[in-house]
Design a protein around this motif. Structure first.
Motif, PDB file in Angstrom:
ATOM      1  N   PRO A 429       0.819  -1.214   0.000  1.00  0.00           N
ATOM      2  CA  PRO A 429       0.000   0.000   0.000  1.00  0.00           C
ATOM      3  C   PRO A 429       0.851   1.262   0.000  1.00  0.00           C
ATOM      4  CG  PRO A 429       0.163  -0.884   2.213  1.00  0.00           C
ATOM      5  CD  PRO A 429       0.929  -1.826   1.335  1.00  0.00           C
ATOM      6  N   SER A 430       0.194   2.396  -0.239  1.00  0.00           N
ATOM      7  CA  SER A 430       0.809   3.710  -0.008  1.00  0.00           C
ATOM      8  C   SER A 430       0.455   4.147   1.407  1.00  0.00           C
ATOM      9  CB  SER A 430       0.299   4.721  -1.035  1.00  0.00           C
ATOM     10  OG  SER A 430      -1.114   4.832  -0.944  1.00  0.00           O
ATOM     11  N   PHE A 431       1.349   4.950   2.014  1.00  0.00           N
ATOM     12  CA  PHE A 431       1.196   5.314   3.418  1.00  0.00           C
ATOM     13  C   PHE A 431       1.106   6.827   3.578  1.00  0.00           C
ATOM     14  CE2 PHE A 431       3.523   1.298   3.356  1.00  0.00           C
ATOM     15  CZ  PHE A 431       2.795   0.537   4.261  1.00  0.00           C
ATOM     16  N   SER A 432       0.335   7.237   4.590  1.00  0.00           N
ATOM     17  CA  SER A 432       0.338   8.637   5.031  1.00  0.00           C
ATOM     18  C   SER A 432       0.081   8.648   6.530  1.00  0.00           C
ATOM     19  CB  SER A 432      -0.726   9.448   4.278  1.00  0.00           C
ATOM     20  OG  SER A 432      -2.014   8.899   4.491  1.00  0.00           O
ATOM     21  N   TRP A 433       0.465   9.754   7.180  1.00  0.00           N
ATOM     22  CA  TRP A 433       0.364   9.851   8.642  1.00  0.00           C
ATOM     23  C   TRP A 433      -0.316  11.167   9.025  1.00  0.00           C
ATOM     24  CZ3 TRP A 433       1.912   6.585  12.660  1.00  0.00           C
ATOM     25  CH2 TRP A 433       2.642   5.440  12.291  1.00  0.00           C
ATOM     26  N   SER A 434      -0.969  11.101  10.198  1.00  0.00           N
ATOM     27  CA  SER A 434      -1.469  12.355  10.803  1.00  0.00           C
ATOM     28  C   SER A 434      -1.142  12.333  12.279  1.00  0.00           C
ATOM     29  CB  SER A 434      -2.978  12.478  10.589  1.00  0.00           C
ATOM     30  OG  SER A 434      -3.679  11.514  11.363  1.00  0.00           O
ATOM     31  N   LYS A 435      -0.948  13.529  12.846  1.00  0.00           N
ATOM     32  CA  LYS A 435      -0.797  13.692  14.303  1.00  0.00           C
ATOM     33  C   LYS A 435      -2.036  14.435  14.787  1.00  0.00           C
ATOM     34  CE  LYS A 435       2.048  15.793  17.917  1.00  0.00           C
ATOM     35  NZ  LYS A 435       1.030  16.740  18.433  1.00  0.00           N
ATOM     36  N   ASP A 436      -2.741  13.772  15.654  1.00  0.00           N
ATOM     37  CA  ASP A 436      -4.046  14.293  16.064  1.00  0.00           C
ATOM     38  C   ASP A 436      -4.878  14.546  14.805  1.00  0.00           C
ATOM     39  OD1 ASP A 436      -3.253  14.051  18.731  1.00  0.00           O
ATOM     40  OD2 ASP A 436      -2.310  16.027  18.708  1.00  0.00           O
ATOM     41  N   ASP A 463       5.946  16.947  20.527  1.00  0.00           N
ATOM     42  CA  ASP A 463       5.676  15.804  19.641  1.00  0.00           C
ATOM     43  C   ASP A 463       4.754  14.781  20.279  1.00  0.00           C
ATOM     44  OD1 ASP A 463       7.255  16.697  17.498  1.00  0.00           O
ATOM     45  OD2 ASP A 463       9.077  15.983  18.486  1.00  0.00           O
ATOM     46  N   GLU A 464       4.461  14.909  21.583  1.00  0.00           N
ATOM     47  CA  GLU A 464       3.535  13.987  22.224  1.00  0.00           C
ATOM     48  C   GLU A 464       2.163  14.090  21.580  1.00  0.00           C
ATOM     49  OE1 GLU A 464       4.878  13.042  26.789  1.00  0.00           O
ATOM     50  OE2 GLU A 464       3.436  14.663  26.465  1.00  0.00           O
ATOM     51  N   GLY A 465       1.447  12.955  21.502  1.00  0.00           N
ATOM     52  CA  GLY A 465       0.100  12.987  20.962  1.00  0.00           C
ATOM     53  C   GLY A 465      -0.283  11.661  20.334  1.00  0.00           C
ATOM     54  N   ARG A 466      -1.422  11.683  19.577  1.00  0.00           N
ATOM     55  CA  ARG A 466      -1.946  10.493  18.914  1.00  0.00           C
ATOM     56  C   ARG A 466      -1.553  10.531  17.435  1.00  0.00           C
ATOM     57  NH1 ARG A 466      -6.057   7.686  21.071  1.00  0.00           N
ATOM     58  NH2 ARG A 466      -7.210   7.574  19.079  1.00  0.00           N
ATOM     59  N   TYR A 467      -0.967   9.433  16.962  1.00  0.00           N
ATOM     60  CA  TYR A 467      -0.498   9.336  15.581  1.00  0.00           C
ATOM     61  C   TYR A 467      -1.303   8.245  14.858  1.00  0.00           C
ATOM     62  CZ  TYR A 467       3.503  12.309  16.667  1.00  0.00           C
ATOM     63  OH  TYR A 467       4.301  13.371  17.030  1.00  0.00           O
ATOM     64  N   THR A 468      -1.764   8.573  13.658  1.00  0.00           N
ATOM     65  CA  THR A 468      -2.574   7.641  12.865  1.00  0.00           C
ATOM     66  C   THR A 468      -1.876   7.351  11.546  1.00  0.00           C
ATOM     67  OG1 THR A 468      -4.620   8.473  13.853  1.00  0.00           O
ATOM     68  CG2 THR A 468      -4.817   7.204  11.791  1.00  0.00           C
ATOM     69  N   CYS A 469      -1.738   6.048  11.227  1.00  0.00           N
ATOM     70  CA  CYS A 469      -1.180   5.620   9.941  1.00  0.00           C
ATOM     71  C   CYS A 469      -2.332   5.224   9.024  1.00  0.00           C
ATOM     72  CB  CYS A 469      -0.233   4.437  10.136  1.00  0.00           C
ATOM     73  SG  CYS A 469       0.415   3.761   8.581  1.00  0.00           S
ATOM     74  N   PHE A 470      -2.295   5.742   7.787  1.00  0.00           N
ATOM     75  CA  PHE A 470      -3.292   5.420   6.766  1.00  0.00           C
ATOM     76  C   PHE A 470      -2.604   4.580   5.679  1.00  0.00           C
ATOM     77  CE2 PHE A 470      -4.508   9.387   8.744  1.00  0.00           C
ATOM     78  CZ  PHE A 470      -5.870   9.234   8.988  1.00  0.00           C
ATOM     79  N   ALA A 471      -3.212   3.441   5.334  1.00  0.00           N
ATOM     80  CA  ALA A 471      -2.661   2.554   4.291  1.00  0.00           C
ATOM     81  C   ALA A 471      -3.738   2.314   3.243  1.00  0.00           C
ATOM     82  CB  ALA A 471      -2.201   1.233   4.898  1.00  0.00           C
ATOM     83  N   THR A 481      -4.352   3.820  14.962  1.00  0.00           N
ATOM     84  CA  THR A 481      -3.851   4.942  15.759  1.00  0.00           C
ATOM     85  C   THR A 481      -3.087   4.437  16.971  1.00  0.00           C
ATOM     86  OG1 THR A 481      -5.702   6.331  15.063  1.00  0.00           O
ATOM     87  CG2 THR A 481      -4.516   7.012  17.043  1.00  0.00           C
ATOM     88  N   GLY A 482      -1.928   5.071  17.222  1.00  0.00           N
ATOM     89  CA  GLY A 482      -1.148   4.817  18.415  1.00  0.00           C
ATOM     90  C   GLY A 482      -0.796   6.156  19.059  1.00  0.00           C
ATOM     91  N   SER A 483       0.084   6.113  20.035  1.00  0.00           N
ATOM     92  CA  SER A 483       0.425   7.372  20.725  1.00  0.00           C
ATOM     93  C   SER A 483       1.910   7.418  20.994  1.00  0.00           C
ATOM     94  CB  SER A 483      -0.356   7.492  22.041  1.00  0.00           C
ATOM     95  OG  SER A 483      -0.046   6.424  22.905  1.00  0.00           O
ATOM     96  N   LEU A 484       2.407   8.667  21.212  1.00  0.00           N
ATOM     97  CA  LEU A 484       3.811   8.911  21.531  1.00  0.00           C
ATOM     98  C   LEU A 484       3.885   9.621  22.862  1.00  0.00           C
ATOM     99  CD1 LEU A 484       6.846   9.003  20.865  1.00  0.00           C
ATOM    100  CD2 LEU A 484       6.414  11.155  19.651  1.00  0.00           C
ATOM    101  N   LEU A 485       4.676   9.062  23.791  1.00  0.00           N
ATOM    102  CA  LEU A 485       4.930   9.680  25.091  1.00  0.00           C
ATOM    103  C   LEU A 485       6.398  10.073  25.135  1.00  0.00           C
ATOM    104  CD1 LEU A 485       4.063  10.353  28.021  1.00  0.00           C
ATOM    105  CD2 LEU A 485       4.738   8.037  28.643  1.00  0.00           C
TER     106      LEU A 485
END
Length: 994
Positions: A429-436, A463-471, A481-485
């Motif tokens: 697949p092709s990938f894209s990301w979003s933060k919040d 940079d803390e927050g929720r990160y979502t990967c789109f495929a 969606t995952g998160s970064l601490l």
């Protein structure tokens, strides 16, 4: 060419490991080269072929690349499971190369080729052997002259006077296992006697004996001495790597020569052994470096003799890199690995679904569904062939994060972090990301990798927050969606300093660090880059813990220097150096199913470098203490995980697990094994294979199968359910066999008609329930033993020791062969009778080793697999009187012309118990030649033509209806000036010098 094999096209979509239960054929048993003894009473050959497959495989066979038609009424072939059974094999029809095909909906594989050959070992010639006369002190060679045989490998022994008095082999006596000849380096008076060569064929388990060869030592005083003379010399030899070989050397001579060995181009290999008083040089587990020129040397006080020949070492094909079954994305590029070594270098061939591919390598650009199938790589040189088999599945599916969602990760401030995005998807697949809610793009700190992972450098609190990967691919799209601490970075605030210490004194090294309050910290000390094990080296090192406001640090380290007489002082420099991770701890099973377990463990030390992933390994009672990498869900266990599920396990198997941490600096030590734990039970899914049977005793139905391997029991109380019914019957009978190792079941019923077709099938059961049935096989109930006795048995004596017997063949079609028994009357009883077995296609046989002038009773009966039929009426045969025991006395020899010699002898008068003389046989041959010219005459003289100069041997013997009598011999030397030099020797003397 077209193999006539059909399979459905199978398209693969994304399935979990538990859902994808089907698979293509994988061989568990393959045919092997078979030697069928021509005299075998079994009258059948079985070529094995069994494949593990789901759904079960169907089978076909080829002989010499031609498909075998199993449906022909007159065919000798039948299929039992996947095995090919050849009934009543015929040499002219069934010798050849065989291989089988195993097919299901996923593809076809072919087995290795295996040959069928007919083995035989004929009797030795019945010709009487010549006496050998040798002077004491000289050497002797007794020729074995083995009879025609196949295969070529025989073993040889010699007996003296009677069986089983075997001749002991020592420094003076040697039997060549190449020619069978017996060599005596120095003859003495104790060697007198009658010698017989025994030739044995290990392939067909048969031995035959030669006629006796009398050896007569001739006294000579004083006994002369002779130099060493090598008579047995090993040839140039080619060995395969890993083989054992034997080189032979033996010499005649007086004193008895000593045999010495050397390698002309180096030392004798360490894997050598001398046997047979030095006559055999054994090389075990031959390697390439063992090749070279080998020399044997025979030495005694009178002289030396040498022989050298070369040993070459080659190799059977062996895999260097071979393929394995794999799933690949639609449209991606893929190359199947297949590399083999060997000497000569192997040739590589490829098969797809049993069809030859003309590709030199199996390289795919943009895989399609049509590329799915069973592939075989074949490596071959003139020493042999090896096969590698793998299934390729090309699959396509929309992205899914069901088994591998985006994780919650932690990163140190000012550090670097990678958030992985690994959905199951095909094509890629092709990938894209979003933060919040913000869509991310590549810039100086944020990068989206080609595999979908998101990298953030110089991490900040922002940079803390929720990160979502789109495929997304052409089949669909998904996101997770995952998160970064973000945590405070760890810093060493108090580093060790250099110290000079006297031998025997203690010293302290201090280390302290600051770190995020939400994290634990571990201190690891190393010496010159080697991590110090404070537990194993507690006698030398000691650590103390000091509480500080920022957490727990390890400070100081007490170091006790060893006393070393060669050292006055030591400089210590301890550096906080990163290294591979330490071993995880506390591995245990949290929960389990029939095919999976969930594991939990505690993190070990990361040794100043982040743990990037964990590898989980397992072993069970069938893996012979070998740890194997486990399949996990998620497929990749990330470095921040402390829990994972192991899948693709077998039900009701006891496992142990261990965990290994890996960082960019390498793989750490494995954890201690978890406590042994058994997966839950499940229904059996593997059916017994090779279901077949037939034969046996009258009124029996014998059903056979190959038992299921223990790892497929899947639960306790394992056994088999056997179902059978007549071919035209509607109702299946079922029988339970509780023994998991059972291989057969015999159903006995007086009402079972003979040779009736039945359908049979077998399935497994355990405490959980029943599994699937095997493929249905057709077998036949046992035939009845022959009910008639052979008629019109007749025969006659051929000589004093041989007779021939014949009979009218049985009209019944269930006769596999005939048993002929004969015994002497009144001396012997039927219990001590000699027995000859004759194939069913013959109605006569020769009887041998009979006593002269004796009465014998002969009976014949038919037999088959169900037993023996009734015996015929007894027929009596009277053997001939024995031939004359006295040799003719040669009374004259004279030259009649330049090329004709007249030989005359006295008439032989037979004794009262000997057969009357019918004439004389005269054999003459050139000395050193095995063949000559044989004349028969009723006179007491003969004119012999000699066409060339040389030494000749003339033998004269009387012949009678009882056979040939004792031999008289004369040596004649024909020279150019027509002078005759002769040495008259009667039957009591001979001068054969070796």
């Amino acid at each position: 060419g077209n193999q006539g094999l059909l399979f459905n096209r199978v398209s693969f979509v994304c399935l979990s490991a538990e859902e994808a239960t089907g698979y293509g054929p994988v061989f568990e048993e393959q045919p092997v080269d078979t030697i069928y003894p021509e005299e075998s009473p079994e009258a059948k050959i079985t070529m094995s072929c069994r494949a593990r497959a789901n759904p079960p495989a169907t089978y076909k066979w080829k002989m010499d690349s031609v498909e075998i038609d199993l449906d022909t009424q007159s065919s000798h072939y039948s299929l039992v499971g996947g095995n090919l059974v050849i009934s009543n094999p015929i040499k002219t029809k069934h010798v050849g190369q065989y291989f089988c095909f195993a097919t299901n909906i996923y593809g076809t594989v072919i087995s290795r080729e295996a040959s069928v050959q007919f083995g035989y070992l004929d009797l030795f010639s019945s010709e009487e052997r010549e006496s050998v006369y040798v002077k004491e002190g000289q050497g002797a060679v007794l020729l074995c002259a083995p009879p025609p045989h196949h295969p070529g490998t025989l073993s040889f022994r010699w007996i003296l006077n009677e069986f089983p008095t075997f001749i002991p082999l020592d420094k003076r006596r040697f039997v060549s296992q190449i020619t069978g000849n017996l060599y005596i380096s120095k003859v003495d008076s104790s060697d007198s006697g009658n010698y017989s060569c025994i030739a044995s064929s290990p392939s067909i388990s048969k031995s035959v004996f030669s006629n006796y060869i009398p050896l007569v030592p001739l006294a000579e005083r004083p006994i002369r001495k002779y130099p060493a003379d090598l008579k047995v010399k090993f040839p140039d030899t080619t060995a395969l790597v890993g083989q054992n070989i034997t080189l032979e050397c033996f010499a005649l001579g007086n004193p008895v020569p000593e045999i010495r060995w050397k390698k002309l181009d180096g030392q004798l290999p360490p894997n050598h052994e001398l046997r047979m008083s030095g006559a055999h040089l054994h090389l075990y587990n031959v390697q390439f470096e063992d090749a070279g020129s080998f020399q044997c040397e025979a030495v005694n006080s009178r002289g030396k003799d040498y022989h050298a020949a070369r040993v070459s070492v080659e190799a059977f094909p062996e895999w260097v890199e071979q393929m394995s079954s794999t799933e690949q994305d639609l449209s991606r590029d893929y190359t199947m690995p297949c590399v083999a070594s060997g000497k000569p270098e192997p040739r590589i061939r490829w098969l797809k679904n049993g069809q030859l591919s003309h590709r030199k390598e199996m390289r795919f650009s943009s895989l399609t569904f049509d590329d799915s199938g069973m592939y075989q790589c074949i490596a071959e040189n003139h020493h042999g062939v090896i096969y590698a088999t793998a299934e390729l599945r090309v699959y396509a599916c929309a992205p899914t994060f069901e088994h591998n969602p985006v994780k919650r990760v932690m990163a140190a401030k000012n550090g670097r972090v990678v958030i992985e995005c690994r959905p199951k998807a095909a094509p890629k697949p092709s990938f894209s990301w979003s933060k919040d809610t913000e869509l991310l793009h590549n810039h100086t700190r944020v990068f989206i990798w080609e595999d979908g992972s998101l990298e953030i450098r110089n991490v900040t609190r922002a940079d803390e927050g929720r990160y979502t990967c789109f495929a997304e691919n052409d089949r669909g799209k998904a996101n997770s969606t995952g998160s970064l601490l973000v945590t405070e970075s760890t810093k060493i605030t108090l580093a060790p300093s250099n110290a000079d210490v006297k031998v025997g004194e203690n010293t302290r090294m201090q280390c302290a660090a600051s770190h995020d309050a939400s994290l634990d910290i571990t201190f690891v000390w190393s010496l010159d880059g080697r991590v110090i094990d404070l537990h194993k080296e507690s006698h030398h090192y000691e650590r103390t813990l000091v509480r500080q406001h920022y957490g727990c640090s390890l400070s100081p380290l007490l170091y006790s220097l060893p006393i070393n007489k060669n050292t006055d002082n030591v400089s210590l420099l301890l550096v906080s150096t990163p290294g591979p991770p330490g071993a995880p701890g506390g591995v245990r099973v949290l929960n389990k199913t029939d095919k999976s377990v969930t594991l939990q463990w505690s993190r070990g030390a990361d040794n100043h470098n982040p743990i990037s992933k964990y590898t989980i390994q397992y072993r069970d009672s069938f893996s012979e203490d070998v740890w194997k990498n486990a399949t996990t869900s998620p497929a990749d266990v990330e470095g921040n995980a402390e829990m994972a599920t192991v899948v693709d396990l077998f039900p009701w198997i006891e496992y142990e697990f261990r965990v290994i941490a890996t960082s960019t600096l390498g793989k750490g030590e494995p954890s201690s094994p978890s406590p042994k734990d058994k997966t839950l039970e499940a229904f059996p899914v593997v059916a017994p294979s090779d279901v077949g049977g037939g034969g046996g005793t009258s009124r029996e139905l014998t059903i056979t199968w190959t038992p299921v391997q223990p790892q497929y029991y899947y639960g306790p109380d394992f056994g088999y359910i056997v179902a059978f019914k007549p071919q035209d019957g509607a109702q299946w009978m079922r029988v339970t066999v509780a023994d998991p190792q059972a291989k057969h079941y015999i159903h006995r019923d007086p009402s079972i008609p003979p040779m009736t077709e039945y359908q049979v099938k077998v399935k497994a059961f355990n405490g959980k329930g029943e599994g699937p049935f095997s493929l249905t096989a057709a077998i036949y109930s046992a035939q009845d033993a022959p009910s008639e006795a052979p008629g019109r048995v007749d025969g006659k004596a051929l000589s004093a020791t041989d007779a021939i017997v014949w009979w009218l063949p049985l009209s019944q079609g269930n006769v596999d062969g005939y048993q002929v028994k004969y015994w002497r009357i009144p001396d012997d009883s039927e219990g001590g009778a000699e027995t000859v077995v004759v194939p069913g296609s013959e109605n006569h046989t020769r009887l041998e080793s009979m006593k002269p002038d004796s009465h014998y009773l002969v009976e014949v009966r038919g037999y088959n697999s169900a037993g023996y039929g009734p015996a015929s009426e007894h027929h009596q045969i009277h053997t001939k009187k024995p031939p004359p025991s006295r040799a003719p006395k040669i009374i004259g020899q004279k030259l009649k012309s330049h090329s004709v010699v007249n030989i005359a002898w006295e008439h032989v008068k037979p004794l009262a118990n000997e057969a009357a003389i019918e004439g004389y046989k005269v054999l003459y041959r050139q000395k050193g030649h095995s063949t000559g010219t044989l004349y028969t005459t009723s006179k007491q003289y003969i004119d012999l033509p000699f066409h060339a100069d040389g030494n000749y041997v003339v033998e004269v013997r009387a012949h009678s209806e009882g056979g040939d009598g004792a031999v008289a011999q004369i040596n004649i030397n024909i020279t150019g000036n027509t002078r005759i030099h002769h040495l008259l020797i009667n039957s009591d003397q001979c001068n054969v010098v070796f």
